[in-house]
Design a protein around this motif. Structure first.
Motif: not given
Lengths: 496, 316
Positions: A411, A438-439, A463, A465, A467, A469-470, A472, B1-3, B220, B222, B268-273, B315-316
């Motif tokens: 990280r 945002t990013e 992208a 980052w 994966q 950061a949010y 995990h 980029m996508n999981d 998921e 965060d 499979s997870f959310i972002t601030p966007d 920015r986590s």
């Protein structure tokens, strides 16, 4: 007057923005304002129309002359609605403001800023010298807009009047046999009644807009002079602080600030009406004597010459006398037109040079920036909670990232690479990121720079980052190696 | 980029393509309706008549293999007309239950603000509890169940504004606008040949909605993203531009919709966007503008966009 209940946004507007606000207020409160105006007008107008039933234009002229009288009730109601107080047309009618009405129907009837000045009489109840003094302060700005408002409303009223009259005329079936014009194209009695009633309707319809536009100008001037906006902000700050019990010290500070502002601003909103004027003057004097106002500054600026100074009229400039003598000797006015043409040429050249000089002085600011590009905004030191100054970065970012990665600090490693990229984008490419971005928005800003390879790199970094950061999810080591290599190519000092 | 998640993205894309093939030029609206469906919520659609709202719901019902019913809300509509009622059957000499149109999968409540508050409130229980109480008995409505209510932004005469409690039940408020010129040409040429009203397409189940909703719930989140969503909602409460801010239900809705958006994007997870993208449709009907802002002629979306600028992205 409770500023907390103010129904408009207390902020400084330009003159025409205030007129716009006035029209919006008239639209929002149209029904009570319109009916209030109508309620005031109807009884007396009915009597006048009955008395002058054979020549209704006379009645219309008197009704028109009494406009300052009719306009008071809508203004009174608007002043109540402004502070969220209930003000019905009938209840307000019973407390009809009749103060100082005679001057308004005599010499002040010719005022071209009536709607702007009306609140001083109707709402502040000022007369004589006090009124003059108040108007002098108010007229410091927006007099021209008040005049424009009166002119526009007058034209609009005429348009509505003729529009209604002509519409009735055009849509009346001929079979009814109603004659609006006689054989000599003069108006018949029916025609006169038609125009009179149209005029009455036009007056009642435009009155709320005219009054509210003037009222909004008046309010804007008071907001400007008495800093209502600052007072409201401090009150809300004080309220918020008061609500927070744990921040007692903050409450004290904000209240002190509010008190300071109330003292420092010449005449707070309440003070304008409630305070005794003599004590207010004394208070102002006291404030002006304080340390904050006791400083002296030397300002240099251009000003017009003082024309009241005595000028020796006999002393013509020497060059003018010489020029006229030369002119007399060399040019024959009666036959020689080339001399006149020459004179005109000189005048035109002087005018042209004057214009160029004026434009150079007028636009000296923008011109001075020509060639030097857009002024660079100060780069932020901390963004998204990250230190993005170039000094905060290690000398060799990729090496440091790989070292952290190999030690298992995934990280930290990616965070450093992302932070270093942001720092370089701000420093090198002058991209104006904001804390709310945002990013993906940051990546879109990079794309907008139009450098494809840089944009692709930053998207890829973002992208990975996101994966980590949010999501995990730890990326493969090869991806980090590629990103470090990309950083060297795109963002390091050696990159193009 | 996508999981990528398992099979749902392909199925979702198939459903999205199916609806987009019927309702042309409204892909953003289609996405938002799908988001609401995945999040298990109801939507309020605002737009002028004739933009294909009925076709949207029909096409969606056909795509999920579900039932579709429509209620045209009018001032004389009674609660019983919505939920159903118990009536005495003379031939059988007993009371029989007549189920109302809410017993379906997709319910189009057309021009919902034309009915009085009493009838609008009849929808409250079914929207929240997904059940109807008739003659003292509670009955579950179909699964999945979704209400798509519409209202007209122009004609306000003779309408009853929806109460805040009911507005809060809608997870999204979607503004539907006119299509682009080239899309309108396509619509005009295609539907000029077909029967008036458009064809929703064959009914076939392209997606298991309940499974997709469960998958959506498992996306998921965060902690920092959750905090960001809550901060955005809380920013509406302290603003002087708003008379009334959004409640905690808005925070829940924002996160659920962000999850649905992530699922729709195959992540499979959310972002601030994802959170920021859903702020306007989630919050625009849950806040009330301050009177002075309304007088200044500002809209809810403008004010919310202004508030978005004031909340720092994480920015986590």
């Amino acid at each position: 007057m409770n500023l907390d209940k103010l129904q408009i946004n207390a902020c400084i507007r330009s003159g025409w923005q205030s007129v716009d606000l006035g029209f919006l207020m008239a639209r929002a409160w149209f029904r009570p304002l319109y009916f209030a105006g109508l309620l005031a007008m109807l009884p007396l107008s009915a009597v006048l129309l009955l008395v002058f039933w054979k020549s209704p234009f006379w009645a219309l002229a008197i009704i028109w002359w009494l406009k300052p009288f009719w306009e008071r009730l809508p203004l009174f109601i608007a002043s109540r609605k402004l502070f969220d107080e209930e003000a019905g047309a009938w209840s307000s009618f019973r407390s009809f403001p009749l103060k100082d009405i005679l001057p308004w129907l005599l010499w002040r009837r010719f005022s071209v800023q009536r709607a702007f000045d009306n609140p001083v009489t109707v709402l502040e109840d000022l007369r004589g010298g006090q009124r003059r003094q108040r108007l002098r302060v108010l007229h410091g700005k927006y007099s021209d807009v008040a005049l424009g408002n009166q002119f526009v409303c007058f034209c609009f009223e005429l348009l509505v009047c003729f529009g209604i009259a002509l519409m009735i005329d055009f849509f009346t079936p001929e079979s009814l046999g109603l004659e609006v014009y006689d054989k000599f194209d003069d108006l018949t009695l029916l025609g006169e009644w038609m125009f009179t009633l149209s005029g009455f309707m036009a007056m009642s319809l435009t009155m709320p807009f005219h009054c509210m536009a003037g009222f909004a100008l008046y309010l804007n001037r008071r907001i400007e002079l008495e800093a209502w906006d600052i007072e409201i902000s401090f009150r809300s700050l004080a309220n918020r602080k008061r609500a927070s019990e744990s921040q007692a010290a903050g409450l004290l500070a904000s209240l002190m600030l509010a008190v300071i502002v109330c003292l420092a601003v010449p005449g707070s909103a309440d003070a304008a009406i409630d305070h005794d004027r003599d004590s207010a003057a004394g208070l102002i004097e006291e404030v002006l004597q304080s340390e904050d106002f006791g400083q002296e500054r030397t300002l240099r600026k251009w000003r017009f010459k003082d024309w009241s100074e005595e000028v020796d009229e006999e002393a013509f400039p020497e060059w003018l006398i010489e020029f006229l003598e030369w002119w007399e000797e060399n040019v024959d006015w009666s036959t020689d037109f080339s001399g006149t043409a020459f004179l005109l040429k000189i005048v035109l050249v002087i005018l042209f040079l004057g214009l160029v000089t004026y434009l150079l002085i007028r636009y000296r600011g923008p011109l001075s920036r020509l060639g030097s590009g857009r002024p660079r905004e100060k780069a932020p030191a901390v963004l998204f909670g990250l230190d993005v100054t170039p000094q905060s970065l290690p000398p060799d970012v990729p090496a440091q990232v790989m070292r952290l990665w190999d030690e298992g600090g995934y990280r930290e490693a990616l965070s450093l690479l992302y932070r270093a990229s942001l720092s370089r984008l701000i420093d090198k490419y002058e991209i104006a990121f904001r804390a709310s971005h945002t990013e993906a928005e940051c990546a879109a800003l990079v794309k907008a720079r139009g450098i494809e390879s840089l944009s692709d790199y930053f998207w890829q970094l973002t992208a990975v980052w996101r994966q980590l950061a949010y999501g995990h999810r730890v990326p493969a080591g090869e991806i980090i190696q590629d990103l470090c290599q990309g950083w060297t190519t795109e963002l390091s000092d050696e990159s193009k | 980029m996508n999981d990528s998640t398992s099979t749902t993205p392909a199925a979702l894309n198939a459903l999205r393509d199916h609806i987009n093939s019927r309702l042309i030029g409204q892909s953003q609206v289609v996405d938002q309706v799908l988001i609401a469906m995945l999040a298990g919520g109801h939507v309020l659609i605002e737009g002028v008549p004739g933009l294909g709202k009925t076709l949207l719901v029909q096409a969606m019902a056909a795509g999920i293999g579900g039932k579709f019913k429509r209620i045209q809300f009018t001032p004389d509509l009674m609660p019983g007309d919505v939920t159903g009622h118990v009536m005495f059957d003379m031939s059988q000499s007993k009371f029989v239950l007549k189920q109302g149109p809410v017993f379906t999968n997709l319910l189009l409540a057309d021009e919902i603000n034309r009915a009085p508050a009493k009838t609008q409130a009849a929808l409250l229980e079914v929207m929240q509890e997904r059940q109807v109480t008739l003659d003292g008995k509670s009955m579950k409505v179909g699964k999945p169940f979704m209400v798509l209510a519409t209202q007209n932004p122009i004609e306000q005469e003779g309408t009853y504004a929806l109460p805040e409690a009911e507005l809060d039940r809608f997870i999204l408020k979607i503004n539907i606008d006119y299509p682009q010129a080239q899309d309108e040409v396509l619509i005009a040429t295609r539907y000029a040949l077909e029967a008036f009203g458009g064809d929703p397409g064959d009914t076939r189940q392209l997606i298991d909605v309940e499974a997709a909703q469960q998958q959506c719930a498992a996306i998921e989140v965060d902690d920092r993203v959750a905090e960001y969503a809550v901060e955005l909602v809380r920013a509406t409460r302290g603003s002087t531009l708003l008379r009334h801010g959004a409640g905690p239900r808005a925070s829940i809705a924002l996160l659920r919709c962000a999850k649905a958006l992530a699922l729709l994007n195959g992540v499979s997870f959310i972002t601030p966007d994802d959170v920021k993208a859903m702020v306007l449709p989630v919050l625009r009907h849950r806040v009330i503008l301050a009177p002075e802002v309304e007088i200044d002629g500002l809209g809810v979306d403008q004010v919310l966009a202004n508030l978005l600028e004031k909340v720092d992205a994480p920015r986590s």
